[in-house]
Structure formats: structure tokens, C-alpha cells
Write a protein that holds these residues in place. Structure first.
Motif, PDB file in Angstrom:
ATOM      1  N   UNK A  51       0.845  -1.204   0.000  1.00 58.32           N
ATOM      2  CA  UNK A  51       0.000   0.000   0.000  1.00 58.32           C
ATOM      3  C   UNK A  51       0.875   1.247   0.000  1.00 58.32           C
ATOM      4  N   UNK A  52       0.616   2.137  -0.966  1.00 57.98           N
ATOM      5  CA  UNK A  52       1.510   3.269  -1.185  1.00 57.98           C
ATOM      6  C   UNK A  52       2.823   2.751  -1.731  1.00 57.98           C
ATOM      7  N   UNK A  53       2.720   1.946  -2.790  1.00 64.41           N
ATOM      8  CA  UNK A  53       3.836   1.089  -3.230  1.00 64.41           C
ATOM      9  C   UNK A  53       5.023   1.842  -3.798  1.00 64.41           C
ATOM     10  N   UNK A  54       4.834   3.090  -4.262  1.00 67.30           N
ATOM     11  CA  UNK A  54       5.939   3.765  -4.923  1.00 67.30           C
ATOM     12  C   UNK A  54       6.453   2.932  -6.080  1.00 67.30           C
ATOM     13  N   UNK A  55       7.764   2.716  -6.144  1.00 63.88           N
ATOM     14  CA  UNK A  55       8.321   1.930  -7.238  1.00 63.88           C
ATOM     15  C   UNK A  55       8.117   0.429  -7.060  1.00 63.88           C
ATOM     16  N   UNK A  56       7.482   0.018  -5.959  1.00 61.01           N
ATOM     17  CA  UNK A  56       7.154  -1.389  -5.755  1.00 61.01           C
ATOM     18  C   UNK A  56       8.265  -2.217  -5.161  1.00 61.01           C
ATOM     19  N   UNK A  57       9.339  -1.556  -4.674  1.00 64.25           N
ATOM     20  CA  UNK A  57      10.496  -2.315  -4.223  1.00 64.25           C
ATOM     21  C   UNK A  57      10.170  -3.186  -3.005  1.00 64.25           C
ATOM     22  N   UNK A  58       9.277  -2.703  -2.117  1.00 65.61           N
ATOM     23  CA  UNK A  58       8.899  -3.512  -0.955  1.00 65.61           C
ATOM     24  C   UNK A  58       8.127  -4.749  -1.404  1.00 65.61           C
ATOM     25  N   UNK A  59       7.178  -4.565  -2.314  1.00 64.73           N
ATOM     26  CA  UNK A  59       6.414  -5.698  -2.827  1.00 64.73           C
ATOM     27  C   UNK A  59       7.270  -6.682  -3.601  1.00 64.73           C
ATOM     28  N   UNK A  60       8.243  -6.178  -4.347  1.00 59.46           N
ATOM     29  CA  UNK A  60       9.159  -7.055  -5.082  1.00 59.46           C
ATOM     30  C   UNK A  60       9.957  -7.921  -4.108  1.00 59.46           C
ATOM     31  N   UNK A  61      10.445  -7.316  -3.034  1.00 59.42           N
ATOM     32  CA  UNK A  61      11.203  -8.092  -2.047  1.00 59.42           C
ATOM     33  C   UNK A  61      10.299  -9.087  -1.320  1.00 59.42           C
ATOM     34  N   UNK A  62       9.045  -8.713  -1.086  1.00 60.44           N
ATOM     35  CA  UNK A  62       8.105  -9.653  -0.480  1.00 60.44           C
ATOM     36  C   UNK A  62       7.856 -10.842  -1.408  1.00 60.44           C
TER      37      UNK A  62
END
Length: 377
Positions: free
Chosen positions: A237-248
């Protein structure tokens, strides 16, 4: 919150979005809008076709509704606000259109109006896009708070548009007056950089937070991301460039991840970063521009990961964080978890305790805390 706006010789009701924010002292227009509107009415009375960039809540769209107007924004929330304010003022949308910041600009324009964004790189991207489509001699008028207009701002207009000067300051706002010289001048966006400690390369469009490198908050958050081989549903949520989701995704190979942001450029950056770095998991992902988790299915996901912002455009405010926490709780399944990172001084621990009835400290350093709250009711 003041909603009656006197702009030029017209009065409008203008609401700031989201509508249910708690800080009612904020309003949907500022002195830069007023200055810009008065200047155009005086100096460009014969304008027929208008391109407006970064009209956050629709003050400019409403004021120039009698013209053919194309409004460009990178913000999903701004798109909603502009449409809403046109509607409540009973203004026609026959000659009005909205496009996002990555769409092609119209090329038959008499005049360009810009509200200067906070992000210098995003301004340069927009000026570059304008340089490609504007006929020589087309006027470009930008407005912003005096404290936000620097020598580098003026140089950007001179570099990408053409001859530029500034106005006198009025109510702490100033205009930038530029004239298109013709000829395309490229800007260096998007930007790609290697993600430290991984084999990933991260691509960022111009208006994405921490555009040039991994921000220190995300770096610390990486230490506390989930890791499981079970099937699990996650929202970044509030992903920006998605780096947190990519690492998840890298740590949870059977996860489905939904990347959500109000910035069109952020969501597109996240989409590119999954597609380029984890193509085998791309079909397990969704990419959504939205106002936080508005209209998401309740009780539907296992985990929400979030680094909430504490500003909206130039205004410092915590209403977005409150909305994120509230809607995350609604969207989580029973037993689901909201996991966030935030600056220590923002006291998110108290907010989460009040909302969830629990909050656990997972980690901290001198600047950040990582907190977890579980939906138990």
C-alpha cells in the motif's frame, strides 16, 4: 475548511480530497491559483485551448471551464477531485478531458498552465514532454509559492521551453512566464539503478519517491518483511516503485501481491519492476491506482505492507496515514496483519493501538520504527 473560492470574477465551491480528511483547515486552492487565474484573464482573454498541469483539486479547471481544457495529473486523487468539483459546481465537461502523466499530450494548444510540483525531476519530465508538442511561440505560465521557485526552477524552464522571466510576488506566490522556442529536449527519465544486495534492477519514473536509489526507510523495512512458502495475499500500500512488494515476492514465492498507489507513475514503475525482475510471478500481481484501499473487498487479504506518507502535495498532514490504517483493517482477514514502517516521531504506535487494540514493535533504529498490528475483531 473553507470551500467558497473567489477566483477571478467567479465564485466556486471547491472541496479538497479525500472528502473525509480530518484536517479541515486545509483548502482546495491557494494564492498561486488566484494569481494564475487573474493573470490569464488579463493577458490571454482570447485563449481557446488550454493545457493544465498539476491542478490538484480543480481550481483551474473550474475557472477556465468555458475553454477547451485538457488537465494532466499524476495523481488519481486529483483526478477524482477535479471531476467532483466540476460536478458540484454544475460545470460542463463537454470540452474537458483528463489524462494521466504518462499519456501523450494534445498538440493543438494555445496556452499551458502549470502548478509547480514539489518534485524537480517530475517538473523537468513535464517540461520535456511539452517541448516535444508545443509550437514555437506558445506561452507557458507556471505558478507556485515564492519559496518553492529557485534559480534551478527558472533554468529548467529556459532549458526545456525557452526564454523565461518571473513576475513580482503577490501573496507569497510568483509566476514563471516562458515562451516555447520549439524543438524537443529530452529528460533523463525513467531512471534504472541496481538494488543493493540483490540481482534486481529498479526502474523509477520521474514522480516516484526516492527516484535515484533505495531510500533508507525501505532499506530498514527489508529486515522485517514476511518470509513464507505458504500461499498468502499481500498488499503493498503506497507502493511507490514497488520495491517492498518485489522483495516480499522474492521471500514469499507463492504470494499474490497487489501494488496500490495514487500516483500513475508509481504504479507503472511497480509494474515494470515486477515484470523485469520477477517475470515468473507477474501473473500473481495486480497494479492499481486508487485512493488508498477505497472500495477494496473487506476481509480479503492476509497482510498489508505500508510506508505511509505524512504530506499531501505541499501540506504536511497525517490524514493519509489514518485512512491507510483504517482501510487496511477493513481489508484484512480476521487474524491478518498490517506491518508498517514510519519515522519515530510520528507516533504511529498510538494510532495503531487505538485502531486495532494492539501494536507490536518489530524493530527500531534512531530514525524509524517497524510496527505490526493484527486484526482480531
Amino acid at each position: 475548511m473553507t470551500t467558497q473560492a473567489q477566483l477571478g470574477d467567479k465564485t466556486f465551491t471547491l472541496e479538497r480530497f479525500p472528502l473525509d480528511q480530518k484536517n479541515r483547515s486545509l483548502q482546495a486552492w491557494d494564492s498561486a491559483d488566484e494569481y494564475l487565474i487573474n493573470y490569464v484573464n488579463e493577458h490571454h482573454p482570447d485563449c481557446r485551448s488550454l493545457l493544465i498541469l498539476n491542478d490538484s483539486f480543480g481550481a483551474l479547471a473550474c475557472s477556465f471551464n468555458q475553454l477547451t481544457v485538457c488537465s494532466v495529473n499524476d495523481s488519481y486523487i486529483s483526478h477524482q477531485a477535479v471531476a467532483y468539483n466540476l460536478q458540484i459546481n454544475k460545470l460542463s465537461t463537454v470540452q474537458f478531458s483528463q489524462i494521466d502523466s504518462l499519456s501523450a499530450l494534445p498538440d493543438d494548444i494555445d496556452l499551458v498552465l502549470i502548478k509547480i510540483p514539489r518534485n524537480v525531476g517530475f517538473l523537468q519530465f513535464q517540461l520535456s514532454e511539452l517541448s516535444e508538442i508545443l509550437a514555437p511561440g506558445t506561452p507557458v505560465i507556471a505558478a507556485g509559492k515564492t519559496k518553492e521557485i529557485h534559480n534551478s526552477t527558472i533554468k529548467s524552464f529556459e532549458q526545456f521551453i525557452g526564454e523565461t522571466k518571473t513576475s513580482l510576488a503577490v501573496k507569497k506566490s510568483r509566476l514563471i512566464l516562458s515562451t516555447a522556442k520549439g524543438g524537443y529536449k529530452a529528460a533523463d527519465f525513467p531512471i534504472t539503478w541496481p538494488l543493493e544486495g540483490t540481482e534486481f534492477n529498479i526502474t523509477n519514473h520521474a514522480n516516484v519517491f526516492s527516484r535515484d536509489s533505495l531510500d533508507i526507510g525501505a532499506r530498514f523495512f527489508f529486515n522485517y518483511l514476511p518470509e513464507t512458502k505458504k500461499e498468502t495475499s499481500i498488499i503493498d500500500l503506497g507502493c511507490g516503485n514497488g520495491v517492498v512488494g518485489v522483495m516480499a515476492l522474492a521471500r514469499c514465492p507463492k504470494a499474490s501481491v497487489t501494488f496500490v498507489d495514487e500516483s500513475y507513475m508509481a504504479v507503472e514503475s511497480a509494474r515494470l519492476n515486477v515484470e523485469q525482475n520477477m517475470p515468473e510471478q507477474f501473473d500473481n500481481c495486480q497494479f492499481i491506482e486508487n485512493d488508498c484501499l477505497t472500495d477494496f473487498t473487506q476481509d480479503s487479504v492476509d497482510m498489508v505492507l505500508c510506508n505511509p506518507p505524512f504530506h499531501q502535495a505541499q501540506a504536511v498532514t497525517d490524514h493519509i496515514a489514518w485512512q491507510m490504517f483504517k482501510q487496511a483493517k477493513e481489508t484484512l482477514k480476521q487474524g491478518g496483519e498490517l506491518r508498517i514502517i514510519g519515522n519515530r516521531h510520528l507516533d504511529y504506535h498510538d494510532k495503531l493501538n487505538r485502531m486495532f487494540g494492539n501494536c507490536k514493535l518489530l524493530g527500531s533504529n534512531k530514525k524509524f520504527v517497524v510496527l505490526s498490528a493484527t486484526k482480531n475483531y
